[in-house]
Design an enzyme around this catalytic site. Sequence first.
Site, PDB file in Angstrom:
ATOM      1  N   ASP A 222       4.894  -0.402   0.072  1.00 59.03           N
ATOM      2  CA  ASP A 222       3.690  -0.880   0.752  1.00 59.03           C
ATOM      3  C   ASP A 222       3.272  -2.241   0.191  1.00 59.03           C
ATOM      4  O   ASP A 222       2.958  -2.369  -0.995  1.00 59.03           O
ATOM      5  CB  ASP A 222       2.577   0.147   0.566  1.00 59.03           C
ATOM      6  CG  ASP A 222       1.321  -0.219   1.320  1.00 59.03           C
ATOM      7  OD1 ASP A 222       0.624  -1.161   0.879  1.00 59.03           O
ATOM      8  OD2 ASP A 222       1.030   0.413   2.350  1.00 59.03           O
TER       9      ASP A 222
ATOM     10  N   SER B 219      -4.622   1.628   6.804  1.00 57.37           N
ATOM     11  CA  SER B 219      -5.038   1.182   5.477  1.00 57.37           C
ATOM     12  C   SER B 219      -6.266   1.977   4.992  1.00 57.37           C
ATOM     13  O   SER B 219      -6.211   3.194   4.915  1.00 57.37           O
ATOM     14  CB  SER B 219      -5.295  -0.322   5.480  1.00 57.37           C
ATOM     15  OG  SER B 219      -5.403  -0.818   4.170  1.00 57.37           O
TER      16      SER B 219
ATOM     17  N   HIS C 107       2.784  -3.180   5.769  1.00 58.42           N
ATOM     18  CA  HIS C 107       1.483  -2.526   5.615  1.00 58.42           C
ATOM     19  C   HIS C 107       0.830  -2.460   6.989  1.00 58.42           C
ATOM     20  O   HIS C 107       0.526  -3.499   7.579  1.00 58.42           O
ATOM     21  CB  HIS C 107       0.603  -3.313   4.645  1.00 58.42           C
ATOM     22  CG  HIS C 107      -0.708  -2.640   4.326  1.00 58.42           C
ATOM     23  ND1 HIS C 107      -0.797  -1.521   3.517  1.00 58.42           N
ATOM     24  CD2 HIS C 107      -1.974  -2.919   4.700  1.00 58.42           C
ATOM     25  CE1 HIS C 107      -2.069  -1.155   3.415  1.00 58.42           C
ATOM     26  NE2 HIS C 107      -2.803  -1.988   4.123  1.00 58.42           N
TER      27      HIS C 107
END
Length: 423
Positions: free
Chosen positions: A301, A205, A368
Amino acid sequence: MVKVVGVVVAIVGLVFSKWVYGFEFEENGSWVHGLDDLNITELSFSDSYGVSAASRPMMVGLTLIHGAAAKGAVCLDGTLPGYHLHRGYGSGANSWLIQLEGGGWCNSIRTCVYRKKTRRGSSIYMEKQIPFTGILSNNPEENPDFFNWNRVKLRYCDGASFTGDSQNQAAQLNFRGQRIWSAAIEDLMSKGMRYANQALLSGCSAGGLAAILHCDEFRGFFPRNTKVKCLSDAGLFLDSIDVSGGRTLRNLFSGVVNLQGVQRNLPSFCLNRLDPTSCFFPQNVISNIKTPLFLLNAAYDSWQVQASLAPPSADPHGYWNECKKNHAQCSPSQIQFLQGFRNQMLNAIKGFSMSKQNGLFINSCFAHCQTERQDTWFADNSPIIKNKGIALAVGDWYFDRSGIKAIDCPYPCDKTCHNLVFR
């Protein structure tokens, strides 16, 4: 509900951890979580790491970097930064994996002041031990290629993907991400990383974005004969138009870049032709990175769908609420919008993918971060593209066993996904 989720855009990373670590598994291969919990900003790392009930992941203690303060390398609140290190052995004794922690960004004085009272802005609130799972696991049955390497999790407490360098004295905020990065690398070098014959910089991330932005710098710390590569997991944040025609994520990134003094630490090759905010977006950087780089990303995502494409500010009437909670509830027009997002992602990686040294794994999942969860990294039911899972794809690419350019067919073709579903 709208009021709760509206916090996401402003303090993106403060709610992020709940999404990655707080899911329950359902029979259909989906991860379930309640949207009502999105205003719970901090949670234990061990809530859910994609491990079975019988599995007991190794717990690794926090090491504070005691020389950091003298270099001005401190968290938002001025406390010392830290990392978790588990030593390698055997064939991995001189190999190093650095995993940059994710957790969004803060883009204003208000959101950064809030953040500094959490583990995303202060080492006071960081867990003293965290489980090492997925790419950090010490079990060869869970992590076949990197289990015996020196594995490091660098904690994230600056709010700008380890790139800022400024401060706000009035609010007592320290934006020192770049210094934290440098101090951590220097400390690890003194603990044996200088002798590495293999090194991999990775991150998830906001940490995946940091792995991209710091990739060539990381390469520069080592001699030429050291094998150095980088891996970005869920770090391909796109400069996309949201459902209202606005640019939610660009506005957020602009605040981060301007508030935290990020510009001076962005790649000069990008700043020569684009504005600083554009150079914080990976799509404008990846094709010019010299070090071999692997991009692992979900084509849909889930964080970007929730907080960038259809945040409450862009969807005040909640037309996207059910779709965001569960992709199975999306209308044909919403799926069409999400297919457009996937197409934008594929266009963004065209130049990047032409390089033989780079690797790709773009799966058509609503997910994610897939490297740190055991179930998505390496397990019997992990996501696959053409019969190859994520851990083996990354390993094949790192060790030059084969070139990896894996791009999934569009949704709904992939039945191996571990999709994130919000109750």
